[in-house]
Motif scaffolding. Structure first.
Motif, mmCIF file in Angstrom:
data_model
loop_
_atom_site.group_PDB
_atom_site.id
_atom_site.type_symbol
_atom_site.label_atom_id
_atom_site.label_comp_id
_atom_site.label_asym_id
_atom_site.label_seq_id
_atom_site.Cartn_x
_atom_site.Cartn_y
_atom_site.Cartn_z
ATOM 1 N N TYR A 157 46.486 30.229 30.964
ATOM 2 C CA TYR A 157 45.339 30.992 31.437
ATOM 3 C C TYR A 157 45.652 31.796 32.689
ATOM 4 O O TYR A 157 46.257 31.282 33.643
ATOM 5 C CB TYR A 157 44.179 30.050 31.753
ATOM 6 C CG TYR A 157 43.640 29.356 30.522
ATOM 7 C CD1 TYR A 157 44.202 28.175 30.066
ATOM 8 C CD2 TYR A 157 42.578 29.908 29.809
ATOM 9 C CE1 TYR A 157 43.718 27.558 28.927
ATOM 10 C CE2 TYR A 157 42.091 29.293 28.673
ATOM 11 C CZ TYR A 157 42.666 28.117 28.239
ATOM 12 O OH TYR A 157 42.186 27.509 27.113
ATOM 13 N N ALA A 171 42.790 37.270 41.797
ATOM 14 C CA ALA A 171 43.198 36.772 40.489
ATOM 15 C C ALA A 171 44.714 36.662 40.441
ATOM 16 O O ALA A 171 45.426 37.277 41.249
ATOM 17 C CB ALA A 171 42.701 37.692 39.378
ATOM 18 N N ALA A 215 37.480 30.842 37.580
ATOM 19 C CA ALA A 215 37.314 31.178 36.173
ATOM 20 C C ALA A 215 38.680 31.283 35.501
ATOM 21 O O ALA A 215 39.656 31.701 36.126
ATOM 22 C CB ALA A 215 36.562 32.501 36.021
ATOM 23 N N ARG A 252 40.856 32.674 32.098
ATOM 24 C CA ARG A 252 40.893 33.629 30.989
ATOM 25 C C ARG A 252 42.100 33.323 30.114
ATOM 26 O O ARG A 252 43.231 33.267 30.616
ATOM 27 C CB ARG A 252 40.997 35.061 31.519
ATOM 28 C CG ARG A 252 41.024 36.109 30.433
ATOM 29 C CD ARG A 252 40.885 37.504 31.014
ATOM 30 N NE ARG A 252 40.649 38.465 29.935
ATOM 31 C CZ ARG A 252 41.575 39.284 29.481
ATOM 32 N NH1 ARG A 252 42.784 39.305 30.010
ATOM 33 N NH2 ARG A 252 41.290 40.125 28.508
ATOM 34 N N TRP A 265 44.577 38.948 34.275
ATOM 35 C CA TRP A 265 43.169 38.861 34.602
ATOM 36 C C TRP A 265 42.382 40.067 34.065
ATOM 37 O O TRP A 265 42.953 41.042 33.601
ATOM 38 C CB TRP A 265 42.998 38.791 36.128
ATOM 39 C CG TRP A 265 43.557 40.004 36.816
ATOM 40 C CD1 TRP A 265 42.930 41.210 37.002
ATOM 41 C CD2 TRP A 265 44.862 40.150 37.369
ATOM 42 N NE1 TRP A 265 43.772 42.080 37.631
ATOM 43 C CE2 TRP A 265 44.951 41.478 37.886
ATOM 44 C CE3 TRP A 265 45.954 39.304 37.491
ATOM 45 C CZ2 TRP A 265 46.104 41.945 38.507
ATOM 46 C CZ3 TRP A 265 47.101 39.780 38.115
ATOM 47 C CH2 TRP A 265 47.167 41.065 38.612
ATOM 48 N N GLU A 285 33.443 39.833 34.012
ATOM 49 C CA GLU A 285 33.070 38.419 33.906
ATOM 50 C C GLU A 285 33.137 37.927 32.471
ATOM 51 O O GLU A 285 33.552 36.797 32.224
ATOM 52 C CB GLU A 285 31.635 38.233 34.411
ATOM 53 C CG GLU A 285 31.462 38.325 35.899
ATOM 54 C CD GLU A 285 30.051 37.938 36.292
ATOM 55 O OE1 GLU A 285 29.456 38.679 37.085
ATOM 56 O OE2 GLU A 285 29.565 36.899 35.817
ATOM 57 N N TYR A 329 36.209 36.136 30.740
ATOM 58 C CA TYR A 329 36.657 34.787 31.114
ATOM 59 C C TYR A 329 36.018 33.751 30.212
ATOM 60 O O TYR A 329 34.847 33.848 29.868
ATOM 61 C CB TYR A 329 36.358 34.516 32.585
ATOM 62 C CG TYR A 329 37.261 35.337 33.475
ATOM 63 C CD1 TYR A 329 36.991 36.690 33.704
ATOM 64 C CD2 TYR A 329 38.407 34.804 34.044
ATOM 65 C CE1 TYR A 329 37.838 37.468 34.472
ATOM 66 C CE2 TYR A 329 39.251 35.568 34.828
ATOM 67 C CZ TYR A 329 38.960 36.908 35.029
ATOM 68 O OH TYR A 329 39.802 37.673 35.790
ATOM 69 N N ASP A 330 36.822 32.758 29.874
ATOM 70 C CA ASP A 330 36.397 31.774 28.894
ATOM 71 C C ASP A 330 35.753 30.536 29.508
ATOM 72 O O ASP A 330 34.909 29.889 28.869
ATOM 73 C CB ASP A 330 37.611 31.346 28.062
ATOM 74 C CG ASP A 330 38.257 32.530 27.361
ATOM 75 O OD1 ASP A 330 39.320 33.003 27.831
ATOM 76 O OD2 ASP A 330 37.690 32.988 26.349
ATOM 77 N N TRP A 337 34.351 28.533 33.307
ATOM 78 C CA TRP A 337 33.902 28.703 34.684
ATOM 79 C C TRP A 337 33.682 27.357 35.345
ATOM 80 O O TRP A 337 33.275 26.391 34.685
ATOM 81 C CB TRP A 337 32.580 29.467 34.713
ATOM 82 C CG TRP A 337 32.707 30.898 34.302
ATOM 83 C CD1 TRP A 337 32.751 31.379 33.024
ATOM 84 C CD2 TRP A 337 32.828 32.023 35.159
ATOM 85 N NE1 TRP A 337 32.885 32.748 33.039
ATOM 86 C CE2 TRP A 337 32.934 33.169 34.348
ATOM 87 C CE3 TRP A 337 32.849 32.186 36.546
ATOM 88 C CZ2 TRP A 337 33.067 34.454 34.878
ATOM 89 C CZ3 TRP A 337 32.979 33.460 37.067
ATOM 90 C CH2 TRP A 337 33.086 34.587 36.240
#
Length: 124
Positions: A32, A50, A97, A99, A104, A108, A111-112, A114
């Motif tokens: 990620y 990020a 978060a 992803r 990155w 918003e 992103y998978d 949080w």
């Protein structure tokens, strides 16, 4: 599933420092790209910093360049945000978060997963 838990927020005077941590559990953390979003009072949430899943590239919003540093330790499944020379305008809720991908996104909805957020308050 990936669970993200932030820690390290708090109240600090202007000029002070804090280090935020985001611990991940679940699927392979190194798969990620990770981001730290900030939501200031009365404002929309924005990507603040990020890092690529490899850690080789980083992004910073202009307002924090030179003061904040994002890093990650894939062996510890943790991403960090070192915040120095804090200003009152840095106040907000900081969200970690994840992803699924190498790099990155500013969006918003890209992103998978949080975290729940951690409050940072900088007093003047």
């Amino acid at each position: 599933q990936v669970q993200l838990v932030e820690s390290g927020g708090g109240l600090v005077q202007a000029g002070g420092s804090l280090r935020l941590s985001c611990a991940a559990s679940g699927r392979t953390f190194s798969s990620y790209a990770m981001g730290w979003f900030r939501q200031a009072p009365g404002k929309e949430r924005e990507l603040t910093a990020a890092i690529r899943r490899s850690g080789t590239m980083k992004y910073y919003v202009d307002s924090i360049k030179g003061r904040f540093t994002i890093s990650r330790d894939n062996a510890k499944n943790t991403v960090y945000l070192q915040m120095n020379s804090l200003k009152p305008e840095d106040t907000g809720v900081y969200y970690c978060a994840a992803r699924d991908g190498s790099i990155w996104s500013l969006r918003e909805d890209a992103y998978d997963y949080w975290g729940q957020g951690t409050q940072v308050t900088v007093s003047s």
